[in-house]
Every structure is written in structure tokens, then in C-alpha cells.
Design a protein around this motif. Sequence first.
Motif, PDB file in Angstrom:
ATOM      1  N   ARG A  39      76.688  46.576  59.162  1.00  0.00           N
ATOM      2  CA  ARG A  39      76.105  47.318  58.040  1.00  0.00           C
ATOM      3  C   ARG A  39      74.600  47.077  57.957  1.00  0.00           C
ATOM      4  O   ARG A  39      73.831  47.976  57.608  1.00  0.00           O
ATOM      5  CB  ARG A  39      76.780  46.908  56.731  1.00  0.00           C
ATOM      6  CG  ARG A  39      78.191  47.459  56.581  1.00  0.00           C
ATOM      7  CD  ARG A  39      78.820  47.017  55.256  1.00  0.00           C
ATOM      8  NE  ARG A  39      80.167  47.538  55.117  1.00  0.00           N
ATOM      9  CZ  ARG A  39      80.453  48.722  54.602  1.00  0.00           C
ATOM     10  NH1 ARG A  39      79.484  49.513  54.185  1.00  0.00           N
ATOM     11  NH2 ARG A  39      81.716  49.106  54.494  1.00  0.00           N
ATOM     12  N   ARG A  40      74.167  45.872  58.269  1.00  0.00           N
ATOM     13  CA  ARG A  40      72.747  45.559  58.195  1.00  0.00           C
ATOM     14  C   ARG A  40      71.973  46.213  59.351  1.00  0.00           C
ATOM     15  O   ARG A  40      70.923  46.837  59.135  1.00  0.00           O
ATOM     16  CB  ARG A  40      72.566  44.039  58.228  1.00  0.00           C
ATOM     17  CG  ARG A  40      71.103  43.568  58.135  1.00  0.00           C
ATOM     18  CD  ARG A  40      70.460  44.043  56.838  1.00  0.00           C
ATOM     19  NE  ARG A  40      69.122  43.494  56.693  1.00  0.00           N
ATOM     20  CZ  ARG A  40      68.807  42.565  55.797  1.00  0.00           C
ATOM     21  NH1 ARG A  40      69.730  42.123  54.952  1.00  0.00           N
ATOM     22  NH2 ARG A  40      67.578  42.089  55.722  1.00  0.00           N
ATOM     23  N   ARG A  43      70.854  50.020  59.782  1.00  0.00           N
ATOM     24  CA  ARG A  43      69.767  50.549  58.952  1.00  0.00           C
ATOM     25  C   ARG A  43      68.528  50.895  59.773  1.00  0.00           C
ATOM     26  O   ARG A  43      67.639  51.589  59.296  1.00  0.00           O
ATOM     27  CB  ARG A  43      69.387  49.530  57.867  1.00  0.00           C
ATOM     28  CG  ARG A  43      70.501  49.214  56.884  1.00  0.00           C
ATOM     29  CD  ARG A  43      70.031  48.204  55.856  1.00  0.00           C
ATOM     30  NE  ARG A  43      71.080  47.844  54.917  1.00  0.00           N
ATOM     31  CZ  ARG A  43      70.925  46.994  53.907  1.00  0.00           C
ATOM     32  NH1 ARG A  43      69.755  46.403  53.723  1.00  0.00           N
ATOM     33  NH2 ARG A  43      71.924  46.720  53.094  1.00  0.00           N
ATOM     34  N   SER A  44      68.420  50.372  60.990  1.00  0.00           N
ATOM     35  CA  SER A  44      67.210  50.607  61.786  1.00  0.00           C
ATOM     36  C   SER A  44      67.598  51.109  63.172  1.00  0.00           C
ATOM     37  O   SER A  44      68.673  50.770  63.695  1.00  0.00           O
ATOM     38  CB  SER A  44      66.406  49.316  61.922  1.00  0.00           C
ATOM     39  OG  SER A  44      67.104  48.353  62.707  1.00  0.00           O
ATOM     40  N   GLU A 161      74.080  50.568  48.967  1.00  0.00           N
ATOM     41  CA  GLU A 161      73.179  50.596  50.085  1.00  0.00           C
ATOM     42  C   GLU A 161      72.347  51.871  50.021  1.00  0.00           C
ATOM     43  O   GLU A 161      72.764  52.905  49.531  1.00  0.00           O
ATOM     44  CB  GLU A 161      73.964  50.545  51.393  1.00  0.00           C
ATOM     45  CG  GLU A 161      74.684  49.218  51.588  1.00  0.00           C
ATOM     46  CD  GLU A 161      75.435  49.192  52.899  1.00  0.00           C
ATOM     47  OE1 GLU A 161      75.476  50.241  53.579  1.00  0.00           O
ATOM     48  OE2 GLU A 161      75.983  48.129  53.229  1.00  0.00           O
ATOM     49  N   SER A 162      71.115  51.786  50.576  1.00  0.00           N
ATOM     50  CA  SER A 162      70.202  52.913  50.492  1.00  0.00           C
ATOM     51  C   SER A 162      70.753  54.109  51.243  1.00  0.00           C
ATOM     52  O   SER A 162      71.267  53.994  52.353  1.00  0.00           O
ATOM     53  CB  SER A 162      68.845  52.502  51.071  1.00  0.00           C
ATOM     54  OG  SER A 162      68.995  52.049  52.402  1.00  0.00           O
ATOM     55  N   ARG A 205      75.751  56.366  54.695  1.00  0.00           N
ATOM     56  CA  ARG A 205      74.403  56.233  54.132  1.00  0.00           C
ATOM     57  C   ARG A 205      73.620  57.539  54.204  1.00  0.00           C
ATOM     58  O   ARG A 205      72.395  57.539  54.074  1.00  0.00           O
ATOM     59  CB  ARG A 205      73.644  55.126  54.866  1.00  0.00           C
ATOM     60  CG  ARG A 205      74.218  53.737  54.668  1.00  0.00           C
ATOM     61  CD  ARG A 205      73.491  52.683  55.485  1.00  0.00           C
ATOM     62  NE  ARG A 205      72.064  52.842  55.404  1.00  0.00           N
ATOM     63  CZ  ARG A 205      71.264  53.011  56.464  1.00  0.00           C
ATOM     64  NH1 ARG A 205      71.767  53.064  57.686  1.00  0.00           N
ATOM     65  NH2 ARG A 205      69.957  53.138  56.316  1.00  0.00           N
TER      66      ARG A 205
END
Length: 254
Positions: A39-40, A43-44, A161-162, A205
Motif C-alpha cells: 500500500r505504501r 503511491r510512487s 489514503e490519498s 486510490r
Amino acid sequence: MESDGLLSTVVEIVTKASDSAATGMASGAAAIVVDLVRRRLTRSPEGRTALAQVDESPQEPASVDSLRSVLARELEGDDAFRAQLTAAVAGPPPAHQPSSIAHSVVLGSGNKLGRSQISLGPLTINNTRAARTSLLVSAVVLAALLSFVGYMLADTFSSGESADVSNQEICNQATPLRAQVADTDTATYAAHIGEWRNVVDLTMRASDARLARYGRFADQHYRNLGNYYIPLSNIIDYSCGGDASGITDIPAAR
């Protein structure tokens, strides 16, 4: 746990989970660690690339080094993320062993069971069939309430989460995967399940609310599916071309 030790442990857990994707991935504390990392890192772009590499070649030193490098940057200066991983690696504390058990009533320190009364700290209850039944019902209700509260809190944090992923980015990530698994066998689907989960994580997301809703639905029902062609196609059809026919009539997904 020191940062270097935590980093090495987490990298080992994630690579082992990717290496065993065909057999159902990790379970228990390891599954929590893997979920936190995925999940982290989704994001990128760098994180998604590192995950894709380790999913494809989990034993390749270059893939492991890439994952370690990206994860080290994420851990640097983020005490909350480090604390989450440390707690997940440590696992739940050992269950407390009761002092004694009598007639299915658990007695700890300071609690007593007499012939006519049950003393639980400052509370004294007549030791009758009705009283014991009432205690049991209360315990079941309390356990159910705590479970519900925990579920709601987990759902609140996960949905917080964003939402910053565009439909085009999801389209670009998902389209190559469909070409790889179309008209194949279950072994091929299992080999690419890490990439499928990356698509699901991205879709949850999505800045498009309808697509994000379907992403949460896919996460609940299709994340570990042996053949995920249909939900993958639904995501591609909508994110790439706006065709909502596959994602309209879904049950409410939190």
C-alpha cells in the motif's frame, strides 16, 4: 528493532511472499507486513516499479536491492510508518493465560467463585444458572462490539489514503497485464498475481470516485482470485475508455 534490522526483515518477508505467490502468499503477521509495504510503495512510480520487479524475480539481487532502496527512503524520517512495520513484524502479544477455570467462568487475579456468588473485582453476582447465562451473553456481545469497532477503524484508515491516481495511470498499469494473462492457465495468473494486486491498489486510490469504489469492491472479492480477467478488464474498459458497463451494478463496497 533497529532500522537496518527492520529493513532487512521486511525486505525478506516481502520477497518470500512474492516467491510463493502461486501457493497463496503469506499469512498472519507476514501478510500484514506485505500489505503495509504494498500500500505504501504503490503511491510512487519508483515503488510500483520495485514491487513489479520483485514480483517477477524475487530472488534476483537487483530486484531485492531496488526494493530495499525504495523502502529505506520511505522509512527515513517517517516514524509512523516505521512503528507500523515494527508492530507488524513483532506480531500480536502472547495470549494471557487465565489463573483458573471453574464451570466455564474464567477467573483471574482478584476474582473468586464461591458456591453462591461470583466475584469479579468489585462486582459480585449470584452464582445461578441465569447469572452465568447473562455473563456469557454479555461477553459475546462485548466481543462482537469490539470486533465491529476494530473493523470500522481499519476501514476508516484504509479509506483515508490519498485519492490521487488518474484513470490514465491505471489504464497504463493494467493494460499490459491483460495481454500477459489473456487465454492462459491458472499458473500464469498466479505468476502475475502481484501485478494484479498492484492494479487493485492503484484503482482503490483512483481520483475517479466510481473507479475507486470498484477498486475497493475488487479488493474485497477478487484480490486473491485464481482468474482475475473479468475484473481486470472492467478496470481497463473504464479507466482507458470510460465504459462503465462492467462496474455499475456492484454491491455497496466500503
